[in-house]
Write an enzyme that holds these catalytic residues in place. Structure first.
Site, PDB file in Angstrom:
ATOM      1  N   CYS A 276      74.364 105.624 142.384  1.00 44.36           N
ATOM      2  CA  CYS A 276      75.149 105.759 143.437  1.00 44.36           C
ATOM      3  C   CYS A 276      74.346 104.199 144.125  1.00 44.36           C
ATOM      4  CB  CYS A 276      75.095 106.364 144.310  1.00 44.36           C
ATOM      5  SG  CYS A 276      76.462 107.343 143.288  1.00 44.36           S
TER       6      CYS A 276
HETATM    7  N1  LIG Z   1      75.047 110.838 140.068  1.00 41.49           N
HETATM    8  C1  LIG Z   1      74.995 111.085 141.630  1.00 41.49           C
HETATM    9  O1  LIG Z   1      74.461 110.578 142.499  1.00 41.49           O
HETATM   10  C2  LIG Z   1      76.426 111.406 142.408  1.00 41.49           C
HETATM   11  C3  LIG Z   1      76.904 110.894 143.616  1.00 41.49           C
HETATM   12  C4  LIG Z   1      77.320 110.756 144.213  1.00 41.49           C
HETATM   13  C5  LIG Z   1      78.835 110.534 143.469  1.00 41.49           C
HETATM   14  N2  LIG Z   1      78.416 109.392 142.562  1.00 41.49           N
HETATM   15  C6  LIG Z   1      79.838 109.055 142.103  1.00 41.49           C
HETATM   16  O2  LIG Z   1      80.543 110.649 141.211  1.00 41.49           O
HETATM   17  C7  LIG Z   1      80.356 109.481 139.292  1.00 41.49           C
HETATM   18  C8  LIG Z   1      80.308 110.927 138.419  1.00 41.49           C
HETATM   19  O3  LIG Z   1      79.160 109.836 138.359  1.00 41.49           O
HETATM   20  P1  LIG Z   1      78.448 111.139 137.509  1.00 41.49           P
HETATM   21  O4  LIG Z   1      76.672 110.627 138.280  1.00 41.49           O
HETATM   22  O5  LIG Z   1      78.691 112.375 137.625  1.00 41.49           O
HETATM   23  O6  LIG Z   1      78.474 110.261 136.132  1.00 41.49           O
HETATM   24  P2  LIG Z   1      78.019 111.059 134.433  1.00 41.49           P
HETATM   25  O7  LIG Z   1      78.032 109.259 133.400  1.00 41.49           O
HETATM   26  O8  LIG Z   1      76.194 111.958 134.975  1.00 41.49           O
HETATM   27  O9  LIG Z   1      79.083 111.985 134.053  1.00 41.49           O
HETATM   28  C9  LIG Z   1      80.716 111.329 134.297  1.00 41.49           C
HETATM   29  C10 LIG Z   1      81.407 112.090 132.607  1.00 41.49           C
HETATM   30  O10 LIG Z   1      82.052 111.769 132.612  1.00 41.49           O
HETATM   31  C11 LIG Z   1      82.766 111.604 131.174  1.00 41.49           C
HETATM   32  N3  LIG Z   1      84.321 110.960 130.865  1.00 41.49           N
HETATM   33  C12 LIG Z   1      83.937 109.483 130.728  1.00 41.49           C
HETATM   34  N4  LIG Z   1      85.184 109.367 130.854  1.00 41.49           N
HETATM   35  C13 LIG Z   1      85.859 110.410 130.531  1.00 41.49           C
HETATM   36  C14 LIG Z   1      86.961 110.453 129.963  1.00 41.49           C
HETATM   37  N5  LIG Z   1      87.959 109.628 130.539  1.00 41.49           N
HETATM   38  N6  LIG Z   1      87.750 111.623 130.550  1.00 41.49           N
HETATM   39  C15 LIG Z   1      86.603 112.790 130.422  1.00 41.49           C
HETATM   40  N7  LIG Z   1      85.268 112.589 130.590  1.00 41.49           N
HETATM   41  C16 LIG Z   1      84.573 111.437 130.549  1.00 41.49           C
HETATM   42  C17 LIG Z   1      81.613 111.045 131.103  1.00 41.49           C
HETATM   43  O11 LIG Z   1      81.254 111.138 129.383  1.00 41.49           O
HETATM   44  C18 LIG Z   1      80.369 112.081 131.360  1.00 41.49           C
HETATM   45  O12 LIG Z   1      79.621 113.870 130.547  1.00 41.49           O
HETATM   46  C19 LIG Z   1      80.460 108.389 139.449  1.00 41.49           C
HETATM   47  O13 LIG Z   1      81.354 107.645 140.165  1.00 41.49           O
HETATM   48  C20 LIG Z   1      79.848 107.733 140.675  1.00 41.49           C
HETATM   49  O14 LIG Z   1      79.220 106.915 141.134  1.00 41.49           O
HETATM   50  C21 LIG Z   1      76.769 110.302 141.454  1.00 41.49           C
END
Ligand SMILES: NC(=O)c1ccc[n+]([C@@H]2O[C@H](COP(=O)([O-])OP(=O)(O)OC[C@H]3O[C@@H](n4cnc5c(N)ncnc54)[C@H](O)[C@@H]3O)[C@@H](O)[C@H]2O)c1
Length: 438
Positions: A276
């Site tokens: 993030c």
């Molecule tokens: N990790 C954090 O602490 C956090 C906190 C707040 C917001 N966010 C935001 O949340 C979002 C997700 O982050 P994250 O950390 O969970 O990412 P991540 O990489 O851990 O998880 C994302 C998942 O989406 C899957 N994916 C990718 N493309 C896909 C598709 N087309 N269809 C289905 N699945 C698909 C991936 O395989 C993966 O499992 C981002 O925008 C991030 O900025 C993250």
């Protein structure tokens, strides 16, 4: 007043017969899916990664914040399912999109995951469905990019289906603030979209905050993360200044924190990590540039924070120098490669930058992290080694890059020769002789 399709969806939400899908089962999506399932909704997670889907099916949690027993219970009760097949969306009433929003190599926003997910959702979009985007992104994404994709087949937002943006605020590893007790911001494309989204999240989250538009909700998330990035950069810059002036920044921050109003502590460190804080501000500065607006704060904070690994390497060089050693040929033990304490996520971790710079300068790098068993930088891989007296005594320098609670810092310092502490993890130790703080 809700429309007939809005009232119908509200009824399904309040009597928990609404079927929910979470797309993207990562750090954000899996905890959310489990929480929705725990609230009593039949929930299906969709991910392109078959390994993750199989793990859920076999009741195995791969995210530290999701307790094994909770996941297993939700799967056993058939409240949580997982699939790689989007076709399931034909039966689903509410879709939450939690896919990644990284940067391209050129450090521009990569919203291809959001577009891919929206295009799949669009194929199965039907009357009365609610779609919520949760991924962090620049203002305008929901209305200008997702909405046209969803309206392709002729269904109209607000009339046939609902669309909102509600940013995920999860803080991995935080035991006090969870999905349930962290207020959730919601912005709808229409007021009814916002209202329906609020009704849904009220089943899961204690407090909802409605804003006037999806753009305001998108911008709220970015403000929160930019606030952190800029304030961490200030703490980092003051650290460099205090180093020059011979003042201990950590003591200064501790003293300033005693002011009961108007001050909030931010701490220096080896640089920013995680998905993030290093990434999200760039989403906004990129968008602002398309309007001819250049954000000096965002860019400057990025520059300061990205230089911190180089500052840490300089501190290691100086520390070794006092022992008549240099980086080239020294064995350097890195403690903690996760981007923050007590989590297993090494994405964008500054420890990786430090390892890379030190390796390029000829150091032999070894590392320990109880949460991260291996790391890969370019083609090179490192495995976490057991933290033993022998390992500590072999190291020319131990660098504390992540302040995991499980480390016994007194024991670590007692059993090694030289420690560079980038997290003030050794602050309570009385004998500071072997310790260099950043
Ligand atoms: N990790 C954090 O602490 C956090 C906190 C707040 C917001 N966010 C935001 O949340 C979002 C997700 O982050 P994250 O950390 O969970 O990412 P991540 O990489 O851990 O998880 C994302 C998942 O989406 C899957 N994916 C990718 N493309 C896909 C598709 N087309 N269809 C289905 N699945 C698909 C991936 O395989 C993966 O499992 C981002 O925008 C991030 O900025 C993250």
């Amino acid at each position: 007043m809700l429309s007939p399709i809005g009232s119908e969806l509200k009824k399904k939400i309040t009597n928990k017969t609404a079927k929910v899908s979470v797309i993207g089962l990562g750090y954000v999506g899996l905890p959310l899916a489990v929480e929705i399932a725990k609230a009593g909704f039949s929930t299906v997670g969709i991910d392109v990664n078959k390994e993750k889907v199989d793990k859920i099916k076999s009741k195995n949690s791969y995210i530290p914040d999701v307790a094994q027993e909770e996941l297993a219970r939700a799967v056993s009760k058939k409240k949580l399912m997982a699939t790689t097949d989007y076709e399931i969306l034909t039966e689903v009433d509410i879709v939450s999109i939690c896919v990644p929003t990284p940067l391209r190599k050129t450090r521009e926003p990569d919203i291809s995951y959001i577009i891919a997910a929206a295009s799949e959702v669009s194929k199965y979009l039907h009357q009365g469905q609610l779609i919520i985007l949760e991924s962090t992104t620049f203002p305008g994404t929901t209305k200008d990019i997702i909405l046209p994709e969803l309206e392709k087949k002729g269904l109209k937002v607000g009339k046939d289906f609902f669309l909102s943006f509600s940013p995920e605020r999860v803080d991995p590893g935080n035991k006090k603030y969870t999905i349930r007790n962290t207020p959730k911001v919601v912005g709808g494309v229409t007021p009814e979209c916002a209202e329906i989204t609020k009704i849904f999240y009220q089943q899961i989250v204690e407090k909802l905050v409605l804003v006037a538009s999806t753009e305001e909700a998108e911008m709220t998330k970015l403000l929160e993360n930019i606030f952190r990035s800029v304030n961490i950069a200030l703490a980092n810059e003051l650290t460099l200044m205090c180093d020059r002036l011979g003042i201990d920044i950590w003591n200064v921050i501790e003293a300033a924190t005693t002011k009961p109003f108007g001050f909030m502590p931010f701490y220096p460190g080896p640089g920013l990590g995680g998905h993030c804080i290093p990434v999200d501000p760039i989403y906004l500065s990129w968008k602002a540039k398309t309007y001819g607006f250049y954000s000096k704060f965002i860019e400057f904070a990025e520059e300061v924070n990205r230089n911190m690994p180089y500052y840490v390497v300089r501190k290691i060089t100086d520390a070794l120098n006092t022992h008549k050693k240099c980086i080239n040929g020294s064995k350097i033990l890195i403690l903690g490669v996760a981007y923050k304490e007590n989590v297993g996520d090494a994405r964008e971790s500054p420890a990786l930058d430090i390892i890379e710079i030190l390796s390029q300068q000829g150091a032999e790098i070894i590392y320990n992290d109880p949460y991260v068993s291996q790391v890969k930088i370019g083609e090179r891989k490192w495995q976490s080694l057991s933290l033993t007296k022998n390992l500590l005594s072999q190291a020319d320098c131990v660098v504390i890059t992540t302040g995991h609670n499980s480390y016994d810092y007194k024991w670590i310092v007692e059993n090694t020769n030289l420690v560079v502490d980038t997290r003030n993890a050794t602050k309570n130790l009385l004998d500071k002789e072997k310790i260099v703080k950043i």
